[in-house]
Design a protein around this motif. Structure first.
Motif, mmCIF file in Angstrom:
data_model
loop_
_atom_site.group_PDB
_atom_site.id
_atom_site.type_symbol
_atom_site.label_atom_id
_atom_site.label_comp_id
_atom_site.label_asym_id
_atom_site.label_seq_id
_atom_site.Cartn_x
_atom_site.Cartn_y
_atom_site.Cartn_z
ATOM 1 N N PHE A 47 3.603 26.745 11.781
ATOM 2 C CA PHE A 47 3.437 28.163 11.453
ATOM 3 C C PHE A 47 4.803 28.737 11.119
ATOM 4 N N GLY A 48 4.905 29.421 9.988
ATOM 5 C CA GLY A 48 6.172 30.048 9.617
ATOM 6 C C GLY A 48 6.330 30.111 8.115
ATOM 7 N N VAL A 61 11.851 29.516 8.780
ATOM 8 C CA VAL A 61 11.592 30.570 9.753
ATOM 9 C C VAL A 61 10.328 30.196 10.519
ATOM 10 N N HIS A 62 10.473 29.973 11.822
ATOM 11 C CA HIS A 62 9.335 29.618 12.670
ATOM 12 C C HIS A 62 8.633 30.885 13.141
ATOM 13 N N LEU A 111 7.432 30.283 1.096
ATOM 14 C CA LEU A 111 6.246 29.451 1.222
ATOM 15 C C LEU A 111 5.719 29.655 2.632
ATOM 16 N N VAL A 112 4.572 30.303 2.740
ATOM 17 C CA VAL A 112 3.977 30.588 4.045
ATOM 18 C C VAL A 112 3.184 29.365 4.494
ATOM 19 N N VAL A 113 3.426 28.955 5.742
ATOM 20 C CA VAL A 113 2.770 27.786 6.313
ATOM 21 C C VAL A 113 1.921 28.237 7.496
ATOM 22 N N ARG A 114 0.667 27.811 7.500
ATOM 23 C CA ARG A 114 -0.247 28.100 8.616
ATOM 24 C C ARG A 114 -0.998 26.821 8.970
ATOM 25 N N HIS A 115 -1.041 26.508 10.246
ATOM 26 C CA HIS A 115 -1.735 25.312 10.733
ATOM 27 C C HIS A 115 -1.208 24.040 10.060
ATOM 28 N N GLY A 116 0.108 24.021 9.760
ATOM 29 C CA GLY A 116 0.712 22.832 9.170
ATOM 30 C C GLY A 116 0.349 22.588 7.726
ATOM 31 N N LEU A 117 -0.147 23.638 7.039
ATOM 32 C CA LEU A 117 -0.531 23.529 5.636
ATOM 33 C C LEU A 117 0.066 24.692 4.850
#
Length: 113
Positions: free
Chosen positions: A28-29, A50-51, A93-99
């Protein structure tokens, strides 16, 4: 020249595998200021990472990935898109749930390859 849509990790270049591993371990980040050159992510200079932490929620342990596996649609979409970028920079690049979830990208000349 575009290399098309990847299906498995075997279809990825080393720089694309590095991006995938960064996304997976971030969970997430956001990844910021990642340059794209010739359709490939460039890690020199390194992008900012950014976490995002949510308190009161159990943390998942990152399970090591198998050496080769099928890509989720979100990852394949991201890689397919970046392969068509001659020169640009992923601002966020927004990351959610490792995707990968969403991104803002600046394209040199205002357009893709």
């Amino acid at each position: 020249m575009s290399r098309g849509r990847p299906v498995t990790t075997r279809d990825l270049l080393p720089s694309e595998r590095s991006l995938l591993e960064l996304i997976r371990t971030l969970e997430f980040g956001q990844i910021e200021f990642l340059r794209i050159r010739g359709g490939e992510p460039v890690f020199d200079p390194k992008p900012s990472v950014v976490h995002t932490f949510k308190f009161g929620v159990p943390r998942n342990n990152i399970v090591p990935a198998a050496p080769d596996f099928d890509l989720k649609h979100e990852v394949a979409d991201l890689i397919e898109y970046t392969r068509d970028v001659d020169e640009g920079e992923i601002r966020t690049l927004v990351v959610r749930h490792g995707l990968p979830f969403s991104m803002e990208i600046e394209l040199a000349g205002g357009r893709r390859g």
